[in-house]
Write an enzyme that holds these catalytic residues in place. Sequence first.
Site, PDB file in Angstrom:
ATOM      1  N   GLY A 110      -5.745  -6.008  -4.078  1.00  0.00           N
ATOM      2  CA  GLY A 110      -6.675  -6.129  -2.975  1.00  0.00           C
ATOM      3  C   GLY A 110      -7.401  -4.815  -2.736  1.00  0.00           C
ATOM      4  N   CYS A 111      -7.652  -4.509  -1.481  1.00  0.00           N
ATOM      5  CA  CYS A 111      -8.400  -3.298  -1.144  1.00  0.00           C
ATOM      6  C   CYS A 111      -7.586  -2.017  -1.327  1.00  0.00           C
ATOM      7  CB  CYS A 111      -8.926  -3.395   0.286  1.00  0.00           C
ATOM      8  SG  CYS A 111     -10.225  -4.641   0.479  1.00  0.00           S
ATOM      9  N   SER A 112      -6.316  -2.147  -1.687  1.00  0.00           N
ATOM     10  CA  SER A 112      -5.491  -0.981  -2.004  1.00  0.00           C
ATOM     11  C   SER A 112      -5.483  -0.675  -3.493  1.00  0.00           C
ATOM     12  CB  SER A 112      -4.045  -1.207  -1.529  1.00  0.00           C
ATOM     13  OG  SER A 112      -3.986  -1.374  -0.135  1.00  0.00           O
ATOM     14  N   SER A 113      -6.306  -1.380  -4.264  1.00  0.00           N
ATOM     15  CA  SER A 113      -6.251  -1.266  -5.721  1.00  0.00           C
ATOM     16  C   SER A 113      -6.480   0.149  -6.222  1.00  0.00           C
ATOM     17  CB  SER A 113      -7.264  -2.219  -6.364  1.00  0.00           C
ATOM     18  OG  SER A 113      -6.922  -3.566  -6.115  1.00  0.00           O
TER      19      SER A 113
END
Length: 373
Positions: free
Chosen positions: A151-154
Amino acid sequence: MNRVAITGIGVKIPEAEIPNEELVASFNEWVGRENRKREKCGEEPLKESSVAFIEHASGVKSRHVIAADGILDPDRMAPRIPRRSNEELSVMAEFGVASARQAIEDAGVDPAGIDMVICAASHQQRNYPAMSIEIQKELGTSGAAFDMSLGCSSAAAGLHVATNLVRSGAQKRVLVVTPEIISGHLNFRDRQTHFIFGDASASVIVEPLAEGETRPGRLEVLDTGTWTQFSNAIRSNFGFLNRASQEDTSIVEMADNLIVQLGNKVFKEVTVAGHHFIVQFLAEHGLDPHGIRRFWLHQANARMNAMILRMALGHDADQDRAPLVLDRLGNTAAAGAIVAMKENHADLKPGDYGLLCAFGAGYSIGGALMRMM
């Protein structure tokens, strides 16, 4: 164990820009058409959007997209990105290469000296061949490559993996590429999410430092960390089983397979989780938030970032302490925190601490504690 530094950062922002006013006009035109149909059927009308609602809810004023054509057309409301042949460089790889070349130039390294490429993004254009391998081929890097997604922590997770590979000596120099084309997976007819995202590509190069070595103006990565906890509050159901779940296999219904987000739930739960992660992660290194000169947080929501830091610091953090880029770029998913770091690190003094922290679907959180050399 090697000391590790980020020696190059690259960012590519698409030229096409869509301000809130234009996005709202398109959305409300579509809502008006739908409500005329609903009125005839006795159905509940849809709510219109507004510039005031968007800016209050997110802080986003504008966004850049890789292809604006089609997004503002009420009959389509999706970007028009022509399909390329298998012999052409794919859209996502091309976007990743654009920021990767900047990172390579910033680091002053030969691409052949990069022995691993990680394509870390919230969405991948395809399953295989890996996007990272295509990027590797186009850049002329050596070694191996693989894709990963959280997700946006990739990007933060990619940095976590790269840092530990270099620190252990398993790799000599790792390129983490985060090409985020979120507009291609966004439901521009969903009032809760149509305004949130934008497109951006960001890349970083991670390499070891010799004993006693310092590189003025570069950020030494002292440690990285990750955390996950399952949640359905941010979800995309698009995948290879979609066709198999339907009677008519020639059609894949898209509405339920695009980005779905329960905004208020995400805001509350991620704010608490983000604050807890930051305080605990820093405490492991004998630090507290007051000792951090700059925070490069996930660029999703201005109010969320403000609340996380208010809880951590006991007071509001200004733009200098925690810079925002989401107001003009939107939420560029995993690329956002890297963009904020790229634009806001050169003024740090030797010894200043910086914390990169991103949070997203999963839930997932990734962080990196850095110090200016």
